[in-house]
Write a protein that holds these residues in place. Sequence first.
Motif, PDB file in Angstrom:
ATOM      1  N   UNK A 279       0.825  -1.210   0.000  1.00 53.91           N
ATOM      2  CA  UNK A 279       0.000   0.000   0.000  1.00 53.91           C
ATOM      3  C   UNK A 279       0.859   1.260   0.000  1.00 53.91           C
ATOM      4  N   UNK A 280       2.152   1.072   0.192  1.00 56.43           N
ATOM      5  CA  UNK A 280       3.091   2.200   0.217  1.00 56.43           C
ATOM      6  C   UNK A 280       4.307   1.900  -0.652  1.00 56.43           C
ATOM      7  N   UNK A 281       4.109   1.597  -1.947  1.00 63.56           N
ATOM      8  CA  UNK A 281       5.240   1.215  -2.792  1.00 63.56           C
ATOM      9  C   UNK A 281       6.272   2.328  -2.906  1.00 63.56           C
ATOM     10  N   UNK A 282       7.535   1.928  -2.900  1.00 64.79           N
ATOM     11  CA  UNK A 282       8.672   2.851  -3.027  1.00 64.79           C
ATOM     12  C   UNK A 282       8.826   3.793  -1.831  1.00 64.79           C
ATOM     13  N   UNK A 283       8.060   3.598  -0.791  1.00 56.48           N
ATOM     14  CA  UNK A 283       8.141   4.449   0.391  1.00 56.48           C
ATOM     15  C   UNK A 283       8.845   3.689   1.507  1.00 56.48           C
ATOM     16  N   UNK A 284       9.859   4.314   2.120  1.00 54.84           N
ATOM     17  CA  UNK A 284      10.572   3.676   3.222  1.00 54.84           C
ATOM     18  C   UNK A 284       9.707   3.737   4.477  1.00 54.84           C
ATOM     19  N   UNK A 285       9.442   2.572   5.075  1.00 55.90           N
ATOM     20  CA  UNK A 285       8.636   2.464   6.289  1.00 55.90           C
ATOM     21  C   UNK A 285       9.540   2.056   7.438  1.00 55.90           C
ATOM     22  N   UNK A 286       9.497   2.795   8.535  1.00 54.91           N
ATOM     23  CA  UNK A 286      10.354   2.501   9.676  1.00 54.91           C
ATOM     24  C   UNK A 286       9.822   1.295  10.446  1.00 54.91           C
ATOM     25  N   UNK A 287      10.681   0.728  11.290  1.00 55.13           N
ATOM     26  CA  UNK A 287      10.244  -0.394  12.127  1.00 55.13           C
ATOM     27  C   UNK A 287       9.103   0.035  13.034  1.00 55.13           C
ATOM     28  N   UNK A 288       9.177   1.262  13.568  1.00 52.24           N
ATOM     29  CA  UNK A 288       8.113   1.746  14.453  1.00 52.24           C
ATOM     30  C   UNK A 288       6.780   1.846  13.716  1.00 52.24           C
TER      31      UNK A 288
END
Length: 256
Positions: A192-201
Amino acid sequence: MTTSSEPRTEPRTEPHTELLRPDGSPVRVLVVDDESSLTELLSMALRYEGWEIRTAADGAGAVAAARAFRPDAVVLDVMLPDMHGLTVLGRLRRELPDVPVLFLTVKDAVEDRIAGLTAGGDDYVTKPFSLEEVVARLRGLIRRSGAAARRSESVLAVGDLTLDEDSHEVARGGDSIHLTATEFELLRYLMRNPRRVLSKAQILDRVWSYDFGGQANVVELYISYLRRKIDAGRSPMIHTRRGAGYLIKPAEAAAA
């Protein structure tokens, strides 16, 4: 009445039906405006849609970017530092005759709208505008232009990877992939968030819905599970950005 040219922000709703190019790659949008704060806000909102974004701050940069980027739509400010937006439009049309163009302007007189549309612009938004309105107008233009195909509401797709939110079926390149319930939720959040860096938090909060009390290594563990199932024997789609988090994006084409 406000005179600011900053976009109005409104609460976001759930993502719309995904638009993709016919080859499954993200829709491309070129944003042209000399206000850096505005282009940053617009770019952020459009990337949320899963689209690939390029920006330019003047007319010459817009024409060069269009030539290299081959966008599926253009957001174009009428007043640029080096040339008028209508002049830029003419040059864009020589490069990309069918690309839809959405004009941005601080002017709201009827004659200005008519001038832009008569010159070949496809739609017109006056500043200040809501980000939601720009996204909705662009989606309509892109669909009508035939530059993108709509996926079923329940199907997410990134490259050759698909995930059906209703049936919980996952496949890559047509090959079915079995995931546990937690693996499925993690993959859905990434897709749902392609190419977006998602943090562990962010991942812990969204997928597990509560604080693991420092046990962020559970994210690393489940990312490794996904990689074994999604990327094993294939070009990788799941990537680590050290110190930042994880992202998913279409696999790079194999070298000839």
